[in-house]
Design a protein around this motif. Structure first.
Motif, PDB file in Angstrom:
ATOM      1  N   THR A  49      26.157  27.068  36.324  1.00  0.00           N
ATOM      2  CA  THR A  49      27.281  26.173  36.575  1.00  0.00           C
ATOM      3  C   THR A  49      26.916  25.083  37.577  1.00  0.00           C
ATOM      4  O   THR A  49      25.849  25.112  38.185  1.00  0.00           O
ATOM      5  N   THR A  50      27.852  24.170  37.752  1.00  0.00           N
ATOM      6  CA  THR A  50      27.643  23.004  38.618  1.00  0.00           C
ATOM      7  C   THR A  50      28.333  23.114  39.965  1.00  0.00           C
ATOM      8  O   THR A  50      28.137  22.254  40.812  1.00  0.00           O
ATOM      9  N   THR A  51      29.155  24.144  40.164  1.00  0.00           N
ATOM     10  CA  THR A  51      30.018  24.197  41.343  1.00  0.00           C
ATOM     11  C   THR A  51      29.492  25.175  42.390  1.00  0.00           C
ATOM     12  O   THR A  51      30.015  26.282  42.552  1.00  0.00           O
ATOM     13  N   ALA A  52      28.478  24.743  43.105  1.00  0.00           N
ATOM     14  CA  ALA A  52      27.817  25.603  44.095  1.00  0.00           C
ATOM     15  C   ALA A  52      28.773  26.132  45.157  1.00  0.00           C
ATOM     16  O   ALA A  52      28.635  27.275  45.608  1.00  0.00           O
ATOM     17  N   GLU A  53      29.763  25.351  45.549  1.00  0.00           N
ATOM     18  CA  GLU A  53      30.695  25.805  46.585  1.00  0.00           C
ATOM     19  C   GLU A  53      31.545  26.985  46.126  1.00  0.00           C
ATOM     20  O   GLU A  53      32.132  27.686  46.946  1.00  0.00           O
ATOM     21  N   LEU A  54      31.611  27.209  44.827  1.00  0.00           N
ATOM     22  CA  LEU A  54      32.408  28.316  44.299  1.00  0.00           C
ATOM     23  C   LEU A  54      31.560  29.553  43.984  1.00  0.00           C
ATOM     24  O   LEU A  54      32.065  30.514  43.398  1.00  0.00           O
ATOM     25  N   GLY A  55      30.306  29.540  44.403  1.00  0.00           N
ATOM     26  CA  GLY A  55      29.410  30.647  44.086  1.00  0.00           C
ATOM     27  C   GLY A  55      29.938  32.010  44.483  1.00  0.00           C
ATOM     28  O   GLY A  55      29.883  32.960  43.703  1.00  0.00           O
ATOM     29  N   THR A  56      30.485  32.130  45.673  1.00  0.00           N
ATOM     30  CA  THR A  56      30.992  33.425  46.139  1.00  0.00           C
ATOM     31  C   THR A  56      32.150  33.902  45.284  1.00  0.00           C
ATOM     32  O   THR A  56      32.195  35.080  44.885  1.00  0.00           O
ATOM     33  N   SER A  57      33.082  33.015  44.969  1.00  0.00           N
ATOM     34  CA  SER A  57      34.233  33.443  44.160  1.00  0.00           C
ATOM     35  C   SER A  57      33.818  33.713  42.719  1.00  0.00           C
ATOM     36  O   SER A  57      34.343  34.634  42.076  1.00  0.00           O
ATOM     37  N   ILE A  58      32.867  32.948  42.190  1.00  0.00           N
ATOM     38  CA  ILE A  58      32.362  33.217  40.839  1.00  0.00           C
ATOM     39  C   ILE A  58      31.698  34.594  40.806  1.00  0.00           C
ATOM     40  O   ILE A  58      31.965  35.398  39.908  1.00  0.00           O
ATOM     41  N   ASP A  59      30.857  34.860  41.790  1.00  0.00           N
ATOM     42  CA  ASP A  59      30.180  36.160  41.831  1.00  0.00           C
ATOM     43  C   ASP A  59      31.184  37.314  41.903  1.00  0.00           C
ATOM     44  O   ASP A  59      31.036  38.318  41.205  1.00  0.00           O
ATOM     45  N   ALA A  60      32.215  37.162  42.706  1.00  0.00           N
ATOM     46  CA  ALA A  60      33.229  38.221  42.823  1.00  0.00           C
ATOM     47  C   ALA A  60      33.943  38.439  41.490  1.00  0.00           C
ATOM     48  O   ALA A  60      34.148  39.583  41.065  1.00  0.00           O
ATOM     49  N   LEU A  61      34.326  37.364  40.829  1.00  0.00           N
ATOM     50  CA  LEU A  61      35.020  37.457  39.538  1.00  0.00           C
ATOM     51  C   LEU A  61      34.135  38.140  38.502  1.00  0.00           C
ATOM     52  O   LEU A  61      34.589  39.023  37.758  1.00  0.00           O
ATOM     53  N   MET A  62      32.878  37.767  38.447  1.00  0.00           N
ATOM     54  CA  MET A  62      31.958  38.360  37.466  1.00  0.00           C
ATOM     55  C   MET A  62      31.741  39.844  37.733  1.00  0.00           C
ATOM     56  O   MET A  62      31.675  40.651  36.806  1.00  0.00           O
ATOM     57  N   GLN A  63      31.638  40.224  38.997  1.00  0.00           N
ATOM     58  CA  GLN A  63      31.421  41.627  39.337  1.00  0.00           C
ATOM     59  C   GLN A  63      32.631  42.486  39.000  1.00  0.00           C
ATOM     60  O   GLN A  63      32.480  43.639  38.592  1.00  0.00           O
ATOM     61  N   VAL A  64      33.822  41.933  39.124  1.00  0.00           N
ATOM     62  CA  VAL A  64      35.032  42.688  38.803  1.00  0.00           C
ATOM     63  C   VAL A  64      35.186  42.879  37.296  1.00  0.00           C
ATOM     64  O   VAL A  64      35.559  43.954  36.833  1.00  0.00           O
ATOM     65  N   HIS A  65      34.873  41.851  36.516  1.00  0.00           N
ATOM     66  CA  HIS A  65      35.167  41.899  35.077  1.00  0.00           C
ATOM     67  C   HIS A  65      33.958  42.174  34.194  1.00  0.00           C
ATOM     68  O   HIS A  65      34.121  42.419  32.999  1.00  0.00           O
ATOM     69  N   GLY A  66      32.773  42.142  34.746  1.00  0.00           N
ATOM     70  CA  GLY A  66      31.580  42.485  33.980  1.00  0.00           C
ATOM     71  C   GLY A  66      31.300  43.970  34.107  1.00  0.00           C
ATOM     72  O   GLY A  66      32.120  44.736  34.602  1.00  0.00           O
ATOM     73  N   VAL A  67      30.133  44.372  33.677  1.00  0.00           N
ATOM     74  CA  VAL A  67      29.714  45.771  33.784  1.00  0.00           C
ATOM     75  C   VAL A  67      28.952  45.927  35.098  1.00  0.00           C
ATOM     76  O   VAL A  67      28.054  45.138  35.394  1.00  0.00           O
ATOM     77  N   ALA A  68      29.312  46.926  35.862  1.00  0.00           N
ATOM     78  CA  ALA A  68      28.677  47.147  37.171  1.00  0.00           C
ATOM     79  C   ALA A  68      27.158  47.176  37.032  1.00  0.00           C
ATOM     80  O   ALA A  68      26.617  47.836  36.155  1.00  0.00           O
ATOM     81  N   GLY A  69      26.498  46.424  37.886  1.00  0.00           N
ATOM     82  CA  GLY A  69      25.047  46.391  37.904  1.00  0.00           C
ATOM     83  C   GLY A  69      24.402  45.500  36.869  1.00  0.00           C
ATOM     84  O   GLY A  69      23.189  45.369  36.839  1.00  0.00           O
TER      85      GLY A  69
END
Length: 170
Positions: A69-89
């Motif tokens: 993605t292009t939105t580096a400032e949103l990296g932390t929130s993107i990572d949190a969203l992916m970890q919640v809705h993806g498969v752990a690990g």
């Protein structure tokens, strides 16, 4: 275009207060899914955020996945969203382009080159699927599909497929 945590919070406050006519489903078409959970709490229909849907789609079958993605400032929130809705690990992280999102969107060739590099970095880190993170990046995702040997997940398409599966035939 949402590019900062403050803008994401502001968007969430606006989305969660939406007054909608009777509807069968809602897609929150901003990659950070602003306000989706809060909106779902007061609507009687499914509310699907494109970020969460993309994570579920990318992680299906236990595949390792990443976001480009292009939105580096949103990296932390993107990572949190992916970890919640993806498969752990299975989530490998977000891979950011250089440059500002606004400048990249104004120059499709530069956008494609920057996103392709982010995708290549994600692939080299082990991603078996890559989410192109951002509603405004959908056209770039289509242009890039033939340029990389890893399947790309388009968030709006993923959310639309989820809604269609939930609702069944019209």
């Amino acid at each position: 275009m949402i590019t900062t945590p403050a803008a994401l919070t502001s968007a969430a406050d606006q989305v969660c207060c939406a007054v909608l006519p009777e509807t069968r489903a809602v897609i929150v078409a901003a990659f950070g899914d602003p306000g989706a959970q809060r909106l779902a709490a007061h609507l009687p229909c499914p509310v699907i955020g494109i970020g969460a849907a993309a994570a579920r789609s990318a992680a299906k079958d236990g595949m390792q996945f990443a976001v480009a993605t292009t939105t580096a400032e949103l990296g932390t929130s993107i990572d949190a969203l992916m970890q919640v809705h993806g498969v752990a690990g299975k989530y490998l992280g977000s891979f950011m382009t250089g440059g500002t999102p606004e400048a990249l969107l104004a120059d499709p060739a530069a956008l494609d080159a920057a996103l392709l590099q982010a995708c290549l970095n994600a692939r080299d880190a082990g991603a078996e699927r890559i989410i192109i993170g951002g509603g405004p990046l959908a056209e770039a995702a289509i242009r890039l599909e033939s340029q990389i040997d890893v399947p790309l997940v388009q968030p709006l398409v993923a959310a639309s497929k989820e809604v269609a599966a939930l609702l069944g035939p019209a």
